[in-house]
Enzyme design. Sequence first.
Site, PDB file in Angstrom:
ATOM      1  N   GLU A  91      14.213 -24.827  28.373  1.00 51.00           N
ATOM      2  CA  GLU A  91      13.868 -24.627  29.783  1.00 51.00           C
ATOM      3  C   GLU A  91      13.716 -23.144  30.120  1.00 51.00           C
ATOM      4  O   GLU A  91      13.929 -22.721  31.256  1.00 51.00           O
ATOM      5  CB  GLU A  91      14.898 -25.308  30.682  1.00 51.00           C
ATOM      6  N   HIS A 148      13.230 -26.878  34.761  1.00 54.93           N
ATOM      7  CA  HIS A 148      12.289 -25.772  34.635  1.00 54.93           C
ATOM      8  C   HIS A 148      11.142 -26.211  33.727  1.00 54.93           C
ATOM      9  O   HIS A 148      11.357 -26.525  32.559  1.00 54.93           O
ATOM     10  CB  HIS A 148      12.982 -24.540  34.064  1.00 54.93           C
ATOM     11  N   LYS A 175      17.137 -28.246  42.302  1.00 54.25           N
ATOM     12  CA  LYS A 175      16.281 -27.090  42.028  1.00 54.25           C
ATOM     13  C   LYS A 175      15.202 -27.444  41.007  1.00 54.25           C
ATOM     14  O   LYS A 175      15.485 -28.082  39.986  1.00 54.25           O
ATOM     15  CB  LYS A 175      17.123 -25.934  41.476  1.00 54.25           C
TER      16      LYS A 175
END
Length: 258
Positions: A91, A148, A175
């Site tokens: 990530e 991510h 997130k």
Amino acid sequence: MAGKAIRTVTVRGVTIGEGSPKVIAPLTGSSPEQLRSQVDALLDVRPDLAEWRADHFAPLSDTAAVTATARELTGRLAGIPLLFTCRTRAEGGQAEIDDEAYGELNTAVIRSGHADLVDVEYRRASGVVRRIVEAAHGHGVPVIASNHDFSGTPEKDEIVARLREMQELGADICKIAVMPRSAADVLTLLDATRTMHEEYADRPLITMAMGGLGLVSRLAGRVFGSAATFGMVGTASAPGQIDVTELRTVLEVLDRAV
């Protein structure tokens, strides 16, 4: 579905999920000496939170050294909350670590009492992720579930789906960061943030498009529902981060407008 009231997260007097986006600055030193120097620089501008990117720390496999360093950082930060993050290579980070070791490291830091929040990559082994979340909540440590995507920008519905999965997992903050290839990709990320915030979220979101194209998402995320943004003090931890002082200037202009 109508939007819900946001359940804010407060650590050391900093409330995430209300008001201006909170500014988070990374610490990326590979040694205690480098980290001390970075903390000294960070204290000059005092971001809202500091993120220790422990994946850059050379003795990462030594759990005792990691927890001892977390303790020292917490003391040196003089009240600035510390977010503990071990970002894996998959990530965009530096750590090569298997799921079990990842879970043990995060759990040890949580139990040490020297992290105010912990970041958990939610797509690691589900059992490991659940154990980290349970340990964190058992010790009163809020969890940022993160994802991510350096390969590109998923479709809007997929971004929303991932954020909803994080929320259902029990994360306190959800997130996602994506890599845009075009201006349209940045719009996709921002529209997904708006939809999640307005229709599904009952807790804070942090979203961003990385790189130069995505800078607008780091600056204007509040307009779409993002509750925090990352800026650098000397060294960036992800593509597209800008200096904390410059970032705050833009946020203050937006605050007056919004």
